[in-house]
Enzyme design. Structure first.
Site, PDB file in Angstrom:
ATOM      1  N   ARG A 110       0.851  -1.208   0.000  1.00 21.98           N
ATOM      2  CA  ARG A 110       0.000   0.000   0.000  1.00 21.98           C
ATOM      3  C   ARG A 110       0.879   1.247   0.000  1.00 21.98           C
ATOM      4  NH1 ARG A 110      -1.674   1.762   4.359  1.00 21.98           N
ATOM      5  NH2 ARG A 110      -2.452  -0.174   5.281  1.00 21.98           N
TER       6      ARG A 110
ATOM      7  N   TYR B 290     -14.867  16.428 -15.881  1.00 20.49           N
ATOM      8  CA  TYR B 290     -15.318  15.039 -15.911  1.00 20.49           C
ATOM      9  C   TYR B 290     -16.461  14.869 -14.895  1.00 20.49           C
ATOM     10  CZ  TYR B 290     -15.017   9.972 -15.542  1.00 20.49           C
ATOM     11  OH  TYR B 290     -15.300   8.644 -15.518  1.00 20.49           O
TER      12      TYR B 290
ATOM     13  N   ASP C 219      -6.090  18.634 -14.974  1.00 16.56           N
ATOM     14  CA  ASP C 219      -6.378  17.248 -15.340  1.00 16.56           C
ATOM     15  C   ASP C 219      -6.038  17.143 -16.832  1.00 16.56           C
ATOM     16  OD1 ASP C 219      -7.584  14.931 -16.318  1.00 16.56           O
ATOM     17  OD2 ASP C 219      -9.243  15.016 -14.894  1.00 16.56           O
TER      18      ASP C 219
ATOM     19  N   LYS D  12      -7.255   5.968 -19.532  1.00 17.20           N
ATOM     20  CA  LYS D  12      -7.667   6.386 -20.872  1.00 17.20           C
ATOM     21  C   LYS D  12      -6.520   6.207 -21.879  1.00 17.20           C
ATOM     22  CE  LYS D  12     -11.433   7.367 -18.723  1.00 17.20           C
ATOM     23  NZ  LYS D  12     -11.716   8.708 -18.215  1.00 17.20           N
TER      24      LYS D  12
HETATM   25  C1  LIG Z   1     -12.005   9.199 -16.945  1.00 16.93           C
HETATM   26  C2  LIG Z   1     -11.577  10.500 -16.436  1.00 16.93           C
HETATM   27  C3  LIG Z   1     -11.313  10.698 -15.071  1.00 16.93           C
HETATM   28  C4  LIG Z   1     -11.493   9.607 -14.054  1.00 16.93           C
HETATM   29  O1  LIG Z   1     -10.627   8.545 -14.291  1.00 16.93           O
HETATM   30  P1  LIG Z   1     -10.953   7.030 -13.863  1.00 16.93           P
HETATM   31  O2  LIG Z   1      -9.691   6.340 -14.177  1.00 16.93           O
HETATM   32  O3  LIG Z   1     -12.131   6.592 -14.669  1.00 16.93           O
HETATM   33  O4  LIG Z   1     -11.269   7.077 -12.409  1.00 16.93           O
HETATM   34  C5  LIG Z   1     -10.900  11.948 -14.659  1.00 16.93           C
HETATM   35  N1  LIG Z   1     -10.762  12.961 -15.538  1.00 16.93           N
HETATM   36  C6  LIG Z   1     -11.001  12.810 -16.849  1.00 16.93           C
HETATM   37  C7  LIG Z   1     -10.822  13.969 -17.769  1.00 16.93           C
HETATM   38  C8  LIG Z   1     -11.415  11.579 -17.356  1.00 16.93           C
HETATM   39  O5  LIG Z   1     -11.677  11.437 -18.663  1.00 16.93           O
END
Ligand SMILES: *Cc1c(COP(=O)(O)O)cnc(C)c1O
Length: 395
Positions: free
Chosen positions: A55, A109, A181, A206
């Site tokens: 962890r 998001y 982000d 992604k």
């Molecule tokens: C998918 C996404 C997230 C969250 O990510 P997860 O891996 O699904 O928890 C955050 N920000 C953006 C822009 C995303 O496309």
């Protein structure tokens, strides 16, 4: 000194090999055994490097995080989290306290938006959502207790582009942390920390991992103290990434640049193709000169307009149903950045909680789709769209 006793349950040492594996070994071990309390002491004190309990860190997370650090030019060792939302949560919950104020982009998001509107207020942290392209509105939202501005570079799903240069200046002037982000844009199109952000976040799930088989996040702060606070928070709250996911993500990252280039060039091609199709009312792609933020995208993204294209057909549910039904071979699925093209329909998924009027205001009618372009043959992909748009027109 080797202790070996075949009657005990722990494995023998690995067989000797004069040659080394060319692929990072997968290390699912949760615990790491030290030789003596003295050595463990030295590990905890930091004069010996060693893992203790996964962890708190493990080799597969470190390997993939160092690769991402290089891609983002992160000066401190970034942190892997069990999902992109883990990284978002680490920032929003780990760097704030009750009484603080946080500003977020108004098209973040969906889950990030939910955290801004539901969870932070519950914990006594006020939030305001503002269009990150509107600096006057951002400035007006600032308060003495504002601690963080969280934005995405390209918004989802309407693909507007944040005014990052002005946001960097505003955040500096106000002494507020600017958190970017960078999931949609990736370090290939945008280096958030170089551009002046204090913290960068990724949903590695992604484009970076890229195969829809990994959930993973990454977060890195420029300031060593902030970065440490993020690390401690993720360890305490158990946002640890799984070794297997990190191992798969490393594999995905090896082909990331090629995948990104290919998906992005096909996206430009698809945007052009859709523009010429009868039945398509509007195409949104930051690389097109008719995009309202085209000049800003050009300045910010160094010629990379990424792999997301949005478009609108007749704004009825019947047309939308006919479109997805006829879009053979494309997944109608709420994700992005996969090797295969995926289409999403905000009105029935990410933005279903909004009223139709509110959605119209944001530019997402029943006929509005977002496409995450994958690695298919571009000609074949364009023909599927031709056929699906035609099928939607007949209804
Ligand atoms: C998918 C996404 C997230 C969250 O990510 P997860 O891996 O699904 O928890 C955050 N920000 C953006 C822009 C995303 O496309």
């Amino acid at each position: 000194m080797k202790k070996e006793n075949r009657s005990l349950v722990r494995p023998d040492a690995l067989p000797d090999s004069a040659s080394r594996p060319v692929v990072t070994p997968l290390s699912p071990s949760v615990v790491y055994a030290s030789e003596t309390p003295d050595m463990l002491d030295r590990q905890y004190e930091g004069d010996l490097h060693g893992y203790t309990y996964s962890r708190e860190g493990h080799p597969n997370a470190d390997v993939v995080a160092r690769r991402l650090d290089r891609m983002e030019n992160a000066p401190c060792p970034g942190i892997m989290t069990s999902s992109g939302m883990g990284a978002v949560s680490a920032v929003l919950l780990g760097l704030t306290r009750s009484g603080d104020h946080v500003i977020g982009g108004n098209q973040l998001y969906g889950r990030s938006l939910r955290m801004m509107t539901e969870d932070l207020p519950r914990l006594g942290i006020d939030t305001t959502l503002v269009d990150p392209g509107n600096i006057a509105a951002m400035r007006a939202a600032l308060r003495p207790e504002t601690r963080i501005i969280l934005v995405e570079v390209v918004s989802n799903p309407t693909l507007s582009v944040a005014d990052i240069a002005a946001l960097v200046a505003l955040a500096r002037e106000a002494g507020v942390l600017l958190v970017v982000d960078n999931t949609f844009t990736t370090p290939q199109a945008f280096k958030a920390l170089d551009a002046g952000a204090d913290v960068v976040i990724h949903s590695v799930t992604k484009l970076l991992a890229g195969h829809s088989d990994v959930m993973l996040g990454y977060v890195a702060a420029k300031d060593p103290d902030l970065n440490d606070r993020l690390r401690i928070f993720t360890v305490t709250t158990g946002m640890t990434a799984s070794p297997f996911d990190c191992w798969l993500a490393e594999r995905g990252l090896l082909s990331f640049e090629l995948r990104f280039q290919r998906a992005q060039s096909t996206a430009a091609r698809l945007a052009e193709h859709l523009t010429g199709l009868e039945g398509v009312r509007r195409v949104v792609y930051p690389g097109r000169s008719d995009h309202p933020d085209h000049a800003r995208a050009e300045a910010l993204l160094d010629g990379n307009f990424c792999n997301m294209v949005s478009f609108e057909i007749e704004p009825t549910r019947a047309a939308a149903n006919a479109f997805t039904r006829a879009a053979e071979g494309l997944s109608f699925a709420p994700t992005l950045g996969d090797v295969g093209t995926t289409i999403s329909h905000p009105a029935s998924s990410s933005h279903r909680a909004l009223t139709p009027t509110k959605r119209e205001e944001l530019g997402m009618s029943e006929g509005f789709f977002r496409v995450s372009v994958g690695l298919e043959d571009p000609d074949a992909l364009c023909s599927v769209f031709t056929q699906a748009v035609a099928a939607a027109k007949i209804t």
